[in-house]
Design a protein around this motif. Sequence first.
Motif, mmCIF file in Angstrom:
data_model
loop_
_atom_site.group_PDB
_atom_site.id
_atom_site.type_symbol
_atom_site.label_atom_id
_atom_site.label_comp_id
_atom_site.label_asym_id
_atom_site.label_seq_id
_atom_site.Cartn_x
_atom_site.Cartn_y
_atom_site.Cartn_z
ATOM 1 N N ASP A 88 0.831 -1.205 0.000
ATOM 2 C CA ASP A 88 0.000 0.000 0.000
ATOM 3 C C ASP A 88 0.867 1.258 0.000
ATOM 4 N N ILE A 89 1.989 1.206 0.737
ATOM 5 C CA ILE A 89 2.870 2.366 0.878
ATOM 6 C C ILE A 89 4.297 1.946 0.583
ATOM 7 N N VAL A 90 5.012 2.820 -0.110
ATOM 8 C CA VAL A 90 6.435 2.619 -0.395
ATOM 9 C C VAL A 90 7.187 3.812 0.191
ATOM 10 N N ILE A 91 8.221 3.529 1.017
ATOM 11 C CA ILE A 91 9.026 4.592 1.634
ATOM 12 C C ILE A 91 10.480 4.358 1.277
ATOM 13 N N LEU A 92 11.099 5.322 0.623
ATOM 14 C CA LEU A 92 12.498 5.188 0.228
ATOM 15 C C LEU A 92 13.067 6.544 -0.141
ATOM 16 N N ALA A 93 14.345 6.564 -0.533
ATOM 17 C CA ALA A 93 14.992 7.805 -0.938
ATOM 18 C C ALA A 93 14.220 8.438 -2.092
ATOM 19 N N ASP A 94 14.168 9.770 -2.088
ATOM 20 C CA ASP A 94 13.307 10.482 -3.031
ATOM 21 C C ASP A 94 13.575 10.130 -4.492
ATOM 22 N N SER A 95 14.843 9.973 -4.863
ATOM 23 C CA SER A 95 15.148 9.655 -6.255
ATOM 24 C C SER A 95 14.618 8.281 -6.634
#
Length: 268
Positions: A88-95
């Motif tokens: 549902d959600i992906v969290i990682l470095a902006d690039s």
Amino acid sequence: MTLHRTFTGLSRRLALVTALGLALGASLAASAAEIRVVTSGGFSAAYDQLIPLYEQASGHKVVTERGASIGNAPDSIPSRMARGEQFDIVILADSGLDGLIQQGKVQAGSRVDLARSMIGMSVRKGTPKPDISTVDGLKQTLLNAKSIAYSASASGTYLSTELFQRLGVAEQVKDKAKKIYSERVGAVVQRGEAEIGFQQVSELLPFKELDYVGALPDEVQQRVFFSAGLATGAKEPEAARHLIRYLAAPAAAGIVRSTGMEPAATAK
């Protein structure tokens, strides 16, 4: 003093739970959801403190998987998304998140910046702490080190493809610098398999058996935002949006800052 700090910490967490409950209100109380999240290591220290509070206040259950922001390791977030794993959600470095948005794996317009991170260096306790407070000091530390560990994710990619060349040490360190896959750099340094280790500050600080030396000098620092996005095909999109808002909320800023990151709302 210790009792005071413990009481203060508990008070802040109670305030955060209360703020969350007031912010989310009855909309989440109607039915509990299971929210699936995949997150990279950079935001994990804050995430691991915030999620239990969210579950307590919302009644939702959060199921978490982890992986590097970039790279082709089997457990990296790009590899997981390429295999069609559902989140549902992906969290990682902006690039990395922007790349997944371009690929259609994350919904366009759903990116929310959570915190800004910096790259730091740690060594084993009881060993010398080299000076990396200046660019010259950092360069000399890299040249003097017998072995160097760096992340296979965003911070390590910056070191190996940009910083080493910029400092003019790429040739000198190529045989003693090792990219670390599927575990934190701190674990490798802790085992004595590397003399110095570089990673996001928030990923180094949890290793109490290490001495945190400091962040890279401002002139060569890479400041990365860790951001959240709604996965394409999310099964719990509304609950996922609430969770993302919570992670970015001002009430969460104290916990985020305590892990060595700067809340996105205050980052410039």
